[in-house]
Design a protein around this motif. Structure first.
Motif, short mmCIF file in Angstrom:
data_model
loop_
_atom_site.label_atom_id
_atom_site.label_comp_id
_atom_site.label_asym_id
_atom_site.label_seq_id
_atom_site.Cartn_x
_atom_site.Cartn_y
_atom_site.Cartn_z
N PRO A 79 -7.98 -33.92 -23.70
CA PRO A 79 -6.63 -33.78 -23.15
C PRO A 79 -6.00 -32.48 -23.65
N PRO A 80 -5.02 -31.95 -22.92
CA PRO A 80 -4.36 -30.72 -23.36
C PRO A 80 -3.75 -30.84 -24.76
N LEU A 81 -3.21 -32.02 -25.06
CA LEU A 81 -2.57 -32.24 -26.35
C LEU A 81 -2.82 -33.67 -26.80
N ALA A 82 -3.18 -33.83 -28.05
CA ALA A 82 -3.37 -35.17 -28.60
C ALA A 82 -3.02 -35.15 -30.08
N THR A 83 -2.53 -36.27 -30.59
CA THR A 83 -2.28 -36.40 -32.02
C THR A 83 -3.15 -37.51 -32.56
N GLU A 84 -3.54 -37.38 -33.82
CA GLU A 84 -4.38 -38.37 -34.48
C GLU A 84 -3.76 -38.73 -35.82
N LEU A 125 9.27 -39.55 -41.94
CA LEU A 125 9.92 -39.08 -40.72
C LEU A 125 9.08 -39.39 -39.49
N VAL A 126 7.76 -39.28 -39.63
CA VAL A 126 6.81 -39.60 -38.56
C VAL A 126 5.69 -40.40 -39.20
N ALA A 127 5.35 -41.54 -38.61
CA ALA A 127 4.43 -42.47 -39.25
C ALA A 127 3.24 -42.80 -38.37
N ASP A 128 2.12 -42.15 -38.63
CA ASP A 128 0.82 -42.56 -38.07
C ASP A 128 0.87 -42.65 -36.54
N VAL A 129 1.31 -41.57 -35.90
CA VAL A 129 1.45 -41.55 -34.44
C VAL A 129 0.20 -40.93 -33.81
N SER A 130 -0.43 -41.68 -32.92
CA SER A 130 -1.60 -41.19 -32.17
C SER A 130 -1.30 -41.31 -30.69
N ILE A 131 -1.26 -40.17 -29.99
CA ILE A 131 -0.97 -40.15 -28.56
C ILE A 131 -1.90 -39.16 -27.87
N GLU A 132 -2.03 -39.31 -26.55
CA GLU A 132 -2.73 -38.33 -25.73
C GLU A 132 -1.81 -37.94 -24.56
N VAL A 133 -1.66 -36.65 -24.36
CA VAL A 133 -0.87 -36.13 -23.25
C VAL A 133 -1.83 -35.59 -22.20
N ARG A 134 -1.77 -36.13 -21.01
CA ARG A 134 -2.69 -35.75 -19.95
C ARG A 134 -2.24 -34.47 -19.25
N ALA A 135 -3.18 -33.81 -18.61
CA ALA A 135 -2.87 -32.59 -17.87
C ALA A 135 -1.86 -32.87 -16.76
N GLU A 136 -0.88 -32.01 -16.62
CA GLU A 136 0.11 -32.01 -15.54
C GLU A 136 1.01 -33.23 -15.54
N GLU A 137 1.16 -33.87 -16.71
CA GLU A 137 2.11 -34.99 -16.79
C GLU A 137 3.26 -34.63 -17.72
N VAL A 138 4.38 -35.34 -17.52
CA VAL A 138 5.50 -35.26 -18.45
C VAL A 138 5.43 -36.51 -19.32
#
Length: 226
Positions: A5-10, A21-34
């Motif tokens: 994916p264009p952007l992901a957190t682990e 402030l930020v606790a163990d966040v894992s996300i995936e941001v897909r191409a061309e999405e908001v």
């Protein structure tokens, strides 16, 4: 092998002086999405956004840009590839065109005048190129800030409540033009907001935060009704 994916957190985490402030966040941001980061004030939305292009440093976990650990990317390159639109724009002294072209100018790169004017047109700023930045309304200044970020041609755009400091009419105008330009340029974006209606109008998927942690991810209907 699936494309990264264009952007992901682990397991992205930031703890400062014992406060999480930020606790163990894992996300995936897909191409061309908001991708919407949603939650009440104090839930960690802006703190998460600041980690995504290393305005702040994580104390745990990391971020991947097109599958590459962003700690291996030069910070200046990273911030060009992951653009930032703040809540309140800070414009330089000079014209609108000089503000929009600020990034390429700093890098001693040629300025594509046709693209600059096209971007201003898209954001409802046709004819504003030679106007002094200090003569702009709040909504106009925010649209110039959006144009300045997009003119760097980022891979991902970070939007930190870009209409929250404006009056209702200006906020609606910014939102409408932002939706148009994001669709026109097929942008990949991360939008921070506490406004459920705005999230529904602009977003596709997202994460809902509480006390810095991602309590739910997925479709906006599920997140915003939960």
């Amino acid at each position: 092998m699936p494309e990264a994916p264009p952007l992901a957190t682990e397991h992205l985490t930031r703890v400062v002086d014992g406060q999480t402030l930020v606790a163990d966040v894992s996300i995936e941001v897909r191409a061309e999405e908001v991708f919407v980061v949603f939650g009440p004030s104090g839930s960690g939305k802006s703190s998460l956004l600041r980690l995504l292009n290393r305005l702040d440093e994580p104390t745990g976990g990391t971020v991947y840009l097109d599958g590459t650990d962003y700690r291996t990317i030069d910070p200046r390159t990273l911030r060009r590839r992951v653009g930032w639109v703040p809540q309140r724009p800070t414009l330089i002294e000079g014209t609108v065109a000089e503000n929009v072209a600020w990034g390429p100018t700093l890098r001693d790169e040629p300025v594509d005048e046709a693209r600059l004017h096209e971007l201003l047109d898209r954001l409802g700023l046709s004819g504003f190129a030679d106007r002094d930045a200090d003569r702009l309304s709040g909504g106009e200044a925010q649209r110039v800030a959006i144009a300045r970020t997009l003119f760097n041609d980022p891979d991902v755009v970070l939007l930190d409540e870009p209409a929250s400091s404006l009056d209702a009419a200006a906020a609606d105008r910014v939102e409408s033009l932002l939706a148009d330009v994001m669709a026109a340029y097929a942008l990949t974006a991360v939008l921070v907001t506490h406004d459920a209606d705005r999230a529904r109008r602009l977003g596709h998927r997202g994460v809902r935060l509480h006390d810095g942690g991602g309590v739910a991810t997925g479709s906006l209907d599920a997140l915003l009704s939960g």
